[in-house]
Write an enzyme that holds these catalytic residues in place. Structure first.
Site, short mmCIF file in Angstrom:
data_model
loop_
_atom_site.label_atom_id
_atom_site.label_comp_id
_atom_site.label_asym_id
_atom_site.label_seq_id
_atom_site.Cartn_x
_atom_site.Cartn_y
_atom_site.Cartn_z
N ASN A 242 31.33 24.33 -0.27
CA ASN A 242 31.65 25.72 -0.60
C ASN A 242 30.43 26.38 -1.21
OD1 ASN A 242 33.31 28.04 -1.16
ND2 ASN A 242 33.46 27.37 -3.29
N ILE B 284 42.83 28.81 -3.13
CA ILE B 284 42.71 27.53 -3.82
C ILE B 284 43.34 26.45 -2.94
CG2 ILE B 284 43.51 26.19 -5.83
CD1 ILE B 284 43.31 28.82 -7.45
N LEU B 285 42.62 25.36 -2.76
CA LEU B 285 43.10 24.29 -1.86
C LEU B 285 43.70 23.16 -2.68
CD1 LEU B 285 39.96 24.50 0.37
CD2 LEU B 285 42.30 24.97 1.16
N GLU C 44 22.33 34.08 -1.12
CA GLU C 44 23.38 33.13 -0.70
C GLU C 44 23.16 32.67 0.73
OE1 GLU C 44 27.51 33.99 -1.24
OE2 GLU C 44 27.16 35.14 -3.06
N HIS D 69 29.50 29.30 -4.07
CA HIS D 69 30.13 30.01 -5.19
C HIS D 69 29.08 30.91 -5.85
CE1 HIS D 69 32.99 30.64 -8.42
NE2 HIS D 69 32.00 30.48 -9.27
N ASP E 75 35.91 24.67 -8.01
CA ASP E 75 34.46 24.89 -8.17
C ASP E 75 33.80 23.80 -9.02
OD1 ASP E 75 34.69 27.29 -6.69
OD2 ASP E 75 35.26 28.38 -8.48
N SER F 257 25.68 28.74 -6.00
CA SER F 257 25.67 27.28 -5.92
C SER F 257 26.43 26.84 -4.67
CB SER F 257 26.40 26.67 -7.13
OG SER F 257 25.91 27.18 -8.34
C1 GRF Z 1 30.37 35.41 -1.44
O1 GRF Z 1 29.81 35.93 -2.61
C2 GRF Z 1 30.66 33.94 -1.62
O2 GRF Z 1 29.81 33.33 -2.54
C3 GRF Z 1 32.04 33.97 -2.20
O3 GRF Z 1 32.68 35.00 -1.50
C4 GRF Z 1 31.73 36.02 -1.19
C5 GRF Z 1 32.01 36.51 0.21
O4 GRF Z 1 31.13 36.04 1.14
N1 GRF Z 1 32.65 32.67 -2.14
P1 GRF Z 1 31.15 36.38 2.72
O5 GRF Z 1 30.39 37.64 2.93
O6 GRF Z 1 32.60 36.56 3.14
O7 GRF Z 1 30.49 35.20 3.36
#
Ligand code: GRF
Length: 224
Positions: free
Chosen positions: A118, A103-104, A185, A120, A156, A147
């Site tokens: 980001n 969390i930032l 994604e 999500h 988020d 998203s």
């Molecule tokens: C992904 O599902 C992303 O949406 C979430 O973390 C997961 C890890 O993704 N934020 P990655 O393989 O490390 O890019």
């Protein structure tokens, strides 16, 4: 969307910094788009808050510059100040959070206004935070997705730029959903970064703009 190839001629290469915490598969998807010359972008630096992030191994193999800022036991504002210092030196055009599980605070967010995005794993505004797939199953949703959003001080909660949808099947578990969503994604994140890299998409404090038209709702992709 059709991108006029002449538009790409003499395109300036934009600089991105990518933040990861683990596997880094979204980072890899973006990297492969760059290498196939479909993205006029340079990964200036990958930063991980964990020294054991698997994504770092990929970066080393590809000779992508990396930097570790260990977040373990560190106060959020101190970690964020270190992050600001390292990223500022890179002067990036965009900061991409890709599986960055931290969390930032406003220390970080205020330093790079409208420059952080980001991904999500839910159809925001549904299921902010963790365990998104289990929550979609518990709610008996028929679809889920991912998203890409602008990062602001609400977890988020920033303007949603684009989403991709996948179906939920009867026998799905949180694990099968995560596995099926991941390639979607990758498509979604690369798509958004590409629109941005070609100046088709931009962001400001009011939201996201496609060809200078403010987005009234997120761009929708379907993996169904
Ligand atoms: C992904 O599902 C992303 O949406 C979430 O973390 C997961 C890890 O993704 N934020 P990655 O393989 O490390 O890019």
């Amino acid at each position: 969307m059709f991108i006029n190839p002449t538009f790409a001629l003499n395109k300036t290469i934009k600089k991105i910094v990518v933040l990861i915490s683990g596997r880094g598969s979204n980072l890899q998807a973006i990297y492969h788009m760059i290498m196939s010359q479909k993205l006029p972008v340079e990964i200036s630096l990958v930063i991980s808050n964990r020294d054991d992030a698997i994504g770092l191994t990929f970066c080393q193999a590809q000779k992508i510059r990396t930097h570790i800022i260990d977040s373990k036991g560190k106060e959020r504002s101190i970690f964020d100040s270190e992050l600001v210092q390292v990223i500022s030196a890179e002067k990036p055009d965009l900061i991409i959070l890709a599986g960055f599980m931290r969390i930032l605070t406003s220390v970080f967010i205020d330093a790079f206004p409208n420059k952080i995005i980001n991904i999500h794993p839910s159809l925001l505004p549904k299921y902010k935070g963790l365990k998104t797939h289990q929550r979609a199953l518990d709610a008996q949703d028929q679809i889920t997705g991912a998203s890409v959003h602008i990062v602001n001080a609400d977890l988020d909660g920033g303007c949603i730029i684009a989403q991709i949808v996948i179906p939920i099947y009867e026998l799905d578990t949180a694990e099968t959903l995560a596995t099926r969503l991941l390639p979607a994604e990758h498509i979604l994140y690369a798509y958004v970064v590409k629109l941005w890299a070609y100046d088709i998409l931009h962001f400001d404090a009011q939201g996201a703009y496609l060809c200078d038209q403010k987005l009234q709702s997120p761009l929708q992709l379907s993996a169904i």
